[in-house]
Scaffold this active site. Structure first.
Site, mmCIF file in Angstrom:
data_model
loop_
_atom_site.group_PDB
_atom_site.id
_atom_site.type_symbol
_atom_site.label_atom_id
_atom_site.label_comp_id
_atom_site.label_asym_id
_atom_site.label_seq_id
_atom_site.Cartn_x
_atom_site.Cartn_y
_atom_site.Cartn_z
ATOM 1 N N LYS A 44 -40.862 114.186 114.211
ATOM 2 C CA LYS A 44 -40.249 112.891 113.892
ATOM 3 C C LYS A 44 -39.691 112.150 115.122
ATOM 4 O O LYS A 44 -38.718 111.390 115.028
ATOM 5 C CB LYS A 44 -39.127 113.023 112.835
ATOM 6 C CG LYS A 44 -39.452 113.853 111.629
ATOM 7 C CD LYS A 44 -40.834 113.670 111.064
ATOM 8 C CE LYS A 44 -41.092 112.379 110.365
ATOM 9 N NZ LYS A 44 -42.523 112.371 109.862
ATOM 10 N N HIS A 100 -45.980 120.461 118.153
ATOM 11 C CA HIS A 100 -44.512 120.496 118.037
ATOM 12 C C HIS A 100 -43.979 121.841 118.541
ATOM 13 O O HIS A 100 -42.796 122.132 118.363
ATOM 14 C CB HIS A 100 -44.080 120.376 116.570
ATOM 15 C CG HIS A 100 -44.418 119.079 115.909
ATOM 16 N ND1 HIS A 100 -44.240 117.856 116.497
ATOM 17 C CD2 HIS A 100 -44.909 118.815 114.656
ATOM 18 C CE1 HIS A 100 -44.605 116.899 115.652
ATOM 19 N NE2 HIS A 100 -45.020 117.454 114.537
ATOM 20 N N SER A 130 -35.089 110.525 110.047
ATOM 21 C CA SER A 130 -36.521 110.458 109.759
ATOM 22 C C SER A 130 -36.979 111.762 109.089
ATOM 23 O O SER A 130 -37.748 111.747 108.118
ATOM 24 C CB SER A 130 -37.281 110.214 111.066
ATOM 25 O OG SER A 130 -38.640 110.038 110.838
#
Ligand code: PPS
Length: 291
Positions: A44, A100, A130
């Site tokens: 995010k 990630h 988010s």
């Protein structure tokens, strides 16, 4: 721990998107190539934005690839099911690879390679907001039910991909290396054109003014929100519920101010100050953190 998650070397991962076998393969066996380009983020933080930027730069400002091929095929998330095996066989040069993964469990073959890393960081308060909405609309994350729960997990690192603080500190250890570039989501918002020019320079790509204009136009929030190759409406139903929240939600800086109570904000600042006290790099959101 939620039964939606499992643990790989102390870090949580969503079971529906990453298997432990895939993670071990990525860490120990996946072969990095010197011309690979890694788009690394904590979730995010601007991942999909950077995919659009890198894809259209790769095609010298021509938006056709971005408009016809889903982002997960142009710049796959390497830790997701079966992707590393698929990428291994890719004859795309360079490969744009999204991840990630925290630094300490990143692929071993990355060490000593010339592959380039672009690390995008976002104000962790906006990242948490988010994530709160993403956790509600996607099957990958546990619904945090309240912002209090969301912040508790976010600040303790009890969530997929671990602690934001560890992620940032781990990747930022690469600062100063020729194959590492970092910038913030806030930089992209403030000066998108300037950011695109910097990224081109880092990648050794020479785009003329018209091509740069095209990049800037096609990666705007509005264009990305409408592009089915980007907004995840092409995913089979059941993975994301866009009625609960669109993936391309607001795309603004400072949305945390619309969500945090005074107490939540003070709690956040307290943990942030303690976690980041020895960290030297300055970020655009530093002035909003009360010492
Ligand atoms: S993910 O699931 O980790 O890949 O998500 P990620 O892409 O990192 O983050 C999604 C948030 O980025 C916003 N976004 C943008 N903001 C501004 N401009 C553009 N072009 C853009 N593209 C993506 C997206 O709206 C999510 O943020 P929020 O705050 O939820 O709106």
């Amino acid at each position: 721990m939620s039964d939606l998650y499992h643990e790989y070397k102390g870090t949580l991962f969503p079971q529906k998107s990453s298997s432990l076998e895939d993670l071990a393969f990525v860490e120990n066996e996946f072969q990095v190539r010197d011309d690979d380009i890694f788009n690394i983020t904590y979730p995010k933080s601007g991942t999909t934005w950077m995919i659009e930027i890198l894809s259209i730069i790769q095609k010298n400002g021509d938006p056709s690839w971005n408009q016809t091929v889903p982002n997960w095929d142009r710049a796959p998330w390497i830790e997701t099911l079966g992707i590393a095996q698929k990428l291994k066989l890719s004859d795309e040069h360079p490969r744009i690879i999204t991840s990630h993964l925290p630094r300490h469990i990143f692929m071993k073959s990355f060490e000593g390679s010339k592959a380039k890393v672009i690390y995008t960081i976002r104000d962790p308060k906006d990242t948490a907001v988010s994530l709160y909405y993403f956790s509600k609309m996607s099957v990958f994350y546990k619904d945090p039910e309240s912002m209090d729960h969301c912040l508790k997990d976010f600040l303790s690192g009890n969530i997929p991909f671990g602690s934001w603080f560890d992620h940032v500190k781990g990747w930022m250890e690469m600062l100063g290396r020729d194959n590492f570039m970092f910038h913030t989501y806030e930089d992209l918002q403030r000066d998108l054109r300037g950011s695109v020019i910097k990224i081109c320079k880092f990648l050794g790509k020479e785009l003329d003014d018209k091509a740069i204009d095209s990049v800037v136009e096609y990666v705007s929030f509005k264009n990305m929100k409408e592009n089915k190759m980007v907004n995840f409406t092409l995913l089979p139903t059941g993975y994301m519920d866009h009625e609960k929240s669109p993936f391309m939600r607001k795309g603004i800086v400072g949305d945390w101010k619309n969500h945090f109570t005074v107490t939540q904000n003070e709690y956040f600042d307290k943990i942030y100050n303690s976690e980041m006290k020895d960290f030297k790099v300055k970020f655009p959101w530093d002035s909003s953190i009360k010492k």
